[in-house]
Design a protein around this motif. Structure first.
Motif, mmCIF file in Angstrom:
data_model
loop_
_atom_site.group_PDB
_atom_site.id
_atom_site.type_symbol
_atom_site.label_atom_id
_atom_site.label_comp_id
_atom_site.label_asym_id
_atom_site.label_seq_id
_atom_site.Cartn_x
_atom_site.Cartn_y
_atom_site.Cartn_z
ATOM 1 N N LEU A 1 0.817 -1.209 0.000
ATOM 2 C CA LEU A 1 0.000 0.000 0.000
ATOM 3 C C LEU A 1 0.857 1.268 0.000
ATOM 4 O O LEU A 1 0.409 2.336 -0.448
ATOM 5 C CB LEU A 1 -0.920 0.016 1.219
ATOM 6 C CG LEU A 1 -2.022 -1.044 1.259
ATOM 7 C CD1 LEU A 1 -2.754 -0.978 2.600
ATOM 8 C CD2 LEU A 1 -3.003 -0.853 0.115
ATOM 9 N N VAL B 1 -0.030 9.512 -3.443
ATOM 10 C CA VAL B 1 -1.098 10.397 -2.968
ATOM 11 C C VAL B 1 -0.506 11.563 -2.179
ATOM 12 O O VAL B 1 -1.014 12.692 -2.228
ATOM 13 C CB VAL B 1 -2.108 9.606 -2.105
ATOM 14 C CG1 VAL B 1 -3.093 10.552 -1.410
ATOM 15 C CG2 VAL B 1 -2.866 8.602 -2.968
ATOM 16 N N THR C 1 1.190 3.434 -3.215
ATOM 17 C CA THR C 1 0.048 4.290 -3.530
ATOM 18 C C THR C 1 0.011 5.508 -2.613
ATOM 19 O O THR C 1 -0.202 6.639 -3.073
ATOM 20 C CB THR C 1 -1.264 3.493 -3.402
ATOM 21 O OG1 THR C 1 -1.243 2.406 -4.333
ATOM 22 C CG2 THR C 1 -2.460 4.376 -3.696
ATOM 23 N N VAL D 1 -5.195 3.194 -8.837
ATOM 24 C CA VAL D 1 -5.727 4.349 -8.105
ATOM 25 C C VAL D 1 -5.587 5.621 -8.946
ATOM 26 O O VAL D 1 -6.473 6.485 -8.956
ATOM 27 C CB VAL D 1 -5.017 4.489 -6.747
ATOM 28 C CG1 VAL D 1 -5.395 5.804 -6.067
ATOM 29 C CG2 VAL D 1 -5.355 3.314 -5.849
ATOM 30 N N ASN D 2 -4.465 5.735 -9.661
ATOM 31 C CA ASN D 2 -4.283 6.897 -10.538
ATOM 32 C C ASN D 2 -5.308 6.916 -11.663
ATOM 33 O O ASN D 2 -5.855 7.973 -12.000
ATOM 34 C CB ASN D 2 -2.870 6.896 -11.119
ATOM 35 C CG ASN D 2 -1.886 7.676 -10.270
ATOM 36 O OD1 ASN D 2 -1.811 8.900 -10.345
ATOM 37 N ND2 ASN D 2 -1.135 6.953 -9.446
ATOM 38 N N LEU E 1 -1.194 -1.354 -8.123
ATOM 39 C CA LEU E 1 -2.224 -0.707 -7.310
ATOM 40 C C LEU E 1 -2.117 0.813 -7.426
ATOM 41 O O LEU E 1 -3.138 1.514 -7.527
ATOM 42 C CB LEU E 1 -2.081 -1.136 -5.854
ATOM 43 C CG LEU E 1 -3.082 -0.537 -4.863
ATOM 44 C CD1 LEU E 1 -4.518 -0.910 -5.247
ATOM 45 C CD2 LEU E 1 -2.771 -0.993 -3.444
ATOM 46 N N LEU E 2 -0.892 1.325 -7.422
ATOM 47 C CA LEU E 2 -0.677 2.762 -7.604
ATOM 48 C C LEU E 2 -1.283 3.238 -8.919
ATOM 49 O O LEU E 2 -1.965 4.272 -8.971
ATOM 50 C CB LEU E 2 0.822 3.072 -7.560
ATOM 51 C CG LEU E 2 1.249 4.480 -7.994
ATOM 52 C CD1 LEU E 2 0.705 5.530 -7.032
ATOM 53 C CD2 LEU E 2 2.774 4.568 -8.106
#
Length: 432
Positions: free
Chosen positions: A15, A22, A18, A141-142, A137-138
């Motif tokens: 995590l 952020v 990400t 989310v982007n 995952l990054l």
């Protein structure tokens, strides 16, 4: 208890990629310091959990090797450049944000060290899998953030995708190149694993489309070159490591040839901004690179230990460039080259330390690639970092490249546990 602790640390680390991204968005929207605090939180939590566990156990055992100490020296050299800049009065620097920038460099490195320690000797553990999961995952989310209307508040251009949770526009192109190079190791056996192959292929093509929309031509060329090398099983050639240190002069020498390549129909249909003046000066970056050469030949102030963060500012190296580009404050123009930035900020000392760290990363990941190790996909990441560190700022300071390299170095900085008795586990043969 041990399994839950390990699972928690591994989850926080995945995590962390990400949250790191952020934090850049929050830093641009709220304050630079607030963003850095957010970015470093998951990695600081990993360190805190490990320290509490050690306190509960009442003992610790040293497992680090010389790679850890050399890597730490390299990162401390990078950190020292920020404190030198603070001492000299660099615009916008304060004790608080300088300390936070130092933590941004050092805390993720030691969090990755904890990840390696808690997974030491665990059968089937793969750092490559964790890195790929974290980066994927990054990106997910982007993509969701971009579709929801968020945009990059740090660096963007009209008509080009600027994913929101990145430090800048080109970070997306670099990270997508790394992800796709790592995916090449998994996109195999389409008949035996049709579902997996199909899902990964869709993700690969989506990444490629976004990469083209970001329109970073140098990044795209490096990605295509490495893709060809891996597909033809030539990426492991020993000559590529020393040759990578001449990427910048080679690119400058073949600027006209690069322009001719980019004007071929296969590229001109998918890439914008293919004008001769723009391409041959690499959007003005060649002025920065030639300026660094003039400093090296005629000036050489700070050559041994550097001039501090954005050292070019202290010797007026980019004053004329700032006028040409219409930038009021030359202090914030970086060299668009991690290697040149390290040379100016940290001197030959920092450059040598970084080169040694890159050697550690290349030699070990190459061995994994040759042996079919579970972490072999990291060789694709390392090869890309080797080329791009000459051509962009991706591998300096707070950028994602430093996070990725320090993660690998932390993994290499821990001694392997004794081999278990019995037959060795089967090698992973997923080479592209």
């Amino acid at each position: 208890m041990e399994v839950s602790k390990r699972a928690l640390i591994n989850t926080l680390f995945v995590l962390g990629f990400t949250v790191y991204g952020v934090g850049f968005y929050i830093g641009a929207k709220e304050s630079f310091s607030t963003g850095m605090i957010v970015s470093v939180l998951p990695f600081a939590a990993i360190g805190a959990i490990h320290l509490l566990d050690l306190a509960y156990r009442g003992h610790a055992r040293g497992v680090v090797n010389r790679i850890y100490w050399v890597s730490l020296l390299c990162l401390l050299s990078m950190v020292s450049a920020h404190w030198i800049a603070l001492y000299k009065g660099f615009p916008g620097y304060s004790v608080l944000n300088t300390a936070l920038q130092s933590l941004m460099v050092l805390v993720p490195f030691h969090a990755a060290l904890v990840v390696r320690v808690v997974n030491r000797g665990v059968p089937g553990f793969s750092l490559a899998r964790m890195v790929l999961m974290g980066l994927s995952l990054l990106m997910a989310v982007n993509y969701l953030g971009y579709l929801a209307g968020f945009s990059n508040l740090v660096h963007s251009f009209e008509g080009r995708i600027a994913l929101p949770f990145m430090r800048g526009l080109y970070d997306a192109a670099h990270l997508l190149s790394i992800i796709n190079l790592m995916l090449l190791f998994h996109m195999r056996e389409p008949l035996r694993r049709p579902v997996t192959f199909s899902v990964l292929s869709v993700f690969y093509l989506l990444n490629l489309a976004v990469m083209l929309s970001v329109n970073s031509r140098l990044s795209f060329l490096m990605f295509m070159l490495l893709t060809v090398l891996f597909l033809f099983r030539a990426a492991q050639a020993r000559v590529l490591f020393p040759l990578s240190f001449f990427t910048l002069p080679l690119v400058l020498s073949f600027a006209l040839l690069i322009y001719e390549v980019l004007t071929l129909p296969v590229f001109s249909t998918v890439l914008d901004r293919v004008s001769k003046a723009d391409v041959t000066t690499f959007n003005g970056r060649s002025y920065l690179w030639y300026g660094a050469w003039e400093w090296l030949v005629d000036d050489r102030r700070g050559l041994l230990f550097g001039l501090g963060y954005n050292g070019q500012y202290w010797v007026g190296l980019l004053d004329m460039v700032a006028v040409q580009w219409g930038v009021g404050q030359p202090a914030f123009i970086h060299m668009h080259s991690s290697s040149l930035q390290v040379l100016l900020a940290q001197g030959l000392t920092g450059l040598v330390l970084m080169s040694i760290c890159l050697w550690y990363a290349w030699s070990r990941s190459r061995r994994w690639y040759m042996e079919g190790h579970v972490s072999a996909p990291l060789f694709g990441m390392v090869m890309y970092l080797l080329l791009i560190w000459q051509l962009d700022i991706f591998l300096y300071g707070l950028d994602f490249g430093v996070l990725l390299l320090s993660t690998l170095l932390a993994h290499l900085g821990v001694d392997e546990p004794p081999a278990p008795a019995g037959p060795a586990p089967a090698a992973w043969t997923g080479r592209p």
